[in-house]
Design a protein around this motif. Structure first.
Motif, PDB file in Angstrom:
ATOM      1  N   PHE A 130       0.841  -1.200   0.000  1.00 47.33           N
ATOM      2  CA  PHE A 130       0.000   0.000   0.000  1.00 47.33           C
ATOM      3  C   PHE A 130       0.877   1.251   0.000  1.00 47.33           C
ATOM      4  O   PHE A 130       0.634   2.199  -0.761  1.00 47.33           O
ATOM      5  CB  PHE A 130      -0.931   0.002   1.222  1.00 47.33           C
ATOM      6  CG  PHE A 130      -1.511   1.356   1.525  1.00 47.33           C
ATOM      7  CD1 PHE A 130      -2.510   1.893   0.740  1.00 47.33           C
ATOM      8  CD2 PHE A 130      -1.034   2.104   2.604  1.00 47.33           C
ATOM      9  CE1 PHE A 130      -3.031   3.167   1.006  1.00 47.33           C
ATOM     10  CE2 PHE A 130      -1.545   3.356   2.880  1.00 47.33           C
ATOM     11  CZ  PHE A 130      -2.545   3.891   2.076  1.00 47.33           C
TER      12      PHE A 130
ATOM     13  N   ASN B 280      -7.035  -3.148   2.408  1.00 47.68           N
ATOM     14  CA  ASN B 280      -7.036  -4.050   1.252  1.00 47.68           C
ATOM     15  C   ASN B 280      -8.148  -5.095   1.312  1.00 47.68           C
ATOM     16  O   ASN B 280      -8.350  -5.833   0.351  1.00 47.68           O
ATOM     17  CB  ASN B 280      -5.661  -4.721   1.070  1.00 47.68           C
ATOM     18  CG  ASN B 280      -5.221  -5.507   2.285  1.00 47.68           C
ATOM     19  OD1 ASN B 280      -6.020  -5.817   3.171  1.00 47.68           O
ATOM     20  ND2 ASN B 280      -3.940  -5.833   2.344  1.00 47.68           N
TER      21      ASN B 280
ATOM     22  N   GLU C 288      -5.003  -2.128  -3.816  1.00 47.24           N
ATOM     23  CA  GLU C 288      -4.748  -1.452  -2.544  1.00 47.24           C
ATOM     24  C   GLU C 288      -5.880  -0.527  -2.122  1.00 47.24           C
ATOM     25  O   GLU C 288      -5.800   0.152  -1.106  1.00 47.24           O
ATOM     26  CB  GLU C 288      -3.438  -0.661  -2.623  1.00 47.24           C
ATOM     27  CG  GLU C 288      -2.213  -1.508  -2.943  1.00 47.24           C
ATOM     28  CD  GLU C 288      -1.991  -2.639  -1.955  1.00 47.24           C
ATOM     29  OE1 GLU C 288      -2.356  -2.480  -0.778  1.00 47.24           O
ATOM     30  OE2 GLU C 288      -1.461  -3.689  -2.372  1.00 47.24           O
TER      31      GLU C 288
END
Length: 276
Positions: A85, A248, A268
């Motif tokens: 991420f 996520n 993400e």
């Protein structure tokens, strides 16, 4: 005393939710029922309480409510949790944020502050922190007090350092901390433009305009209707073309909100506000 297998009746659960809302001003009616039941059962097991005892304490003991809130709200967090991420944020969002003269970031449901400080480190590495301000909010005052100190155990820092390594950021996580015997304190420059305060996503309103809002791994505890109300809050809190980051395991499923956000990174769950 209930064990993990036992559960409150529907009437008891409704009664507890009503007591907490009327006396303490917190509305848990739109939390996912299964999760809420489990956490209440955990409180009763840890405190060795029957339902009547729990109800009595919630009504008559204000200090107990803070302990109750700490158990009910989930405070699982890490620095640089889900490194992929932060990689995506670094490559797909930060270049756009760098075009702003002032960058305001809201870390909603910040718990003990690890994510807010992770964002501060990322912005600092890109020489953007001095023109940024990060707001970390939560409903739990105890975790916010912890976040304000910015001191974490060395055991935690060791596990966080592995996350940092996989983000591809330079150096190591410990470069951003001062070691203190069995703990580590985040550098003061990373705390300078960060403010931690109470904000209730369920009942509170817009309090600023942001270029980036991060609310990761919070939605999974809310029912769909409440998710939509909070998405509306976030949409109205973002500047035009501002970014929203979800966990996520979370996504925007509503057709209404899909039209209001552009998908920047589907894996993400990074979105950009579109429309007015």
């Amino acid at each position: 005393m209930p064990d993990a297998k036992e559960s409150l009746t529907d009437a008891q659960l409704t009664e507890l939710i009503d007591i907490v809302k009327k006396i303490h001003g917190f509305d848990f009616s739109d939390y996912t029922e299964a999760s809420f039941r489990r956490r209440i059962a955990r409180v009763m097991m840890i405190k060795k309480l029957e339902f009547y005892d729990l109800k009595h304490l919630l009504i008559n003991n204000p200090n107990f409510f803070q302990e109750f809130l700490e158990e009910i709200t989930v405070n699982v967090t890490e620095m640089f949790r889900d490194p992929a991420f932060y990689k995506s944020l670094h490559t797909q969002v930060i270049p756009y944020l760098s075009t702003y003269q002032h960058i305001k970031v809201w870390c909603a449901g910040c718990s003990t502050g690890e994510e807010a400080y992770s964002l501060a480190i990322l912005l600092n590495e890109e020489k953007l922190l001095k023109r940024s301000f990060i707001y970390g909010t939560d409903i739990n005052t105890e975790v916010l007090n912890y976040a304000k100190k910015g001191i974490y155990s060395l055991r935690k820092i060791k596990s966080y350092a592995e996350n940092y390594l996989f983000t591809g950021l330079p150096g190591s996580l410990t470069d951003h901390f001062t070691m203190m015997y069995d703990a580590a304190a985040i550098h003061s420059e990373l705390k300078q433009n960060t403010l931690f305060s109470v904000h209730n996503l369920i009942s509170d309103t817009v309090f600023n305009e942001f270029q980036l809002i991060s609310c990761r791994n919070v939605f999974i505890y809310f029912e769909t209707e409440l998710q939509h109300r909070i998405l509306d809050l976030f949409y109205n809190s973002l500047c035009p073309l501002g970014y929203l980051c979800l966990g996520n395991k979370e996504t925007i499923r509503s057709d209404i909100f899909r039209k209001k956000f552009k998908v920047i990174n589907q894996k993400e769950n990074i979105y950009q506000k579109i429309g007015s």
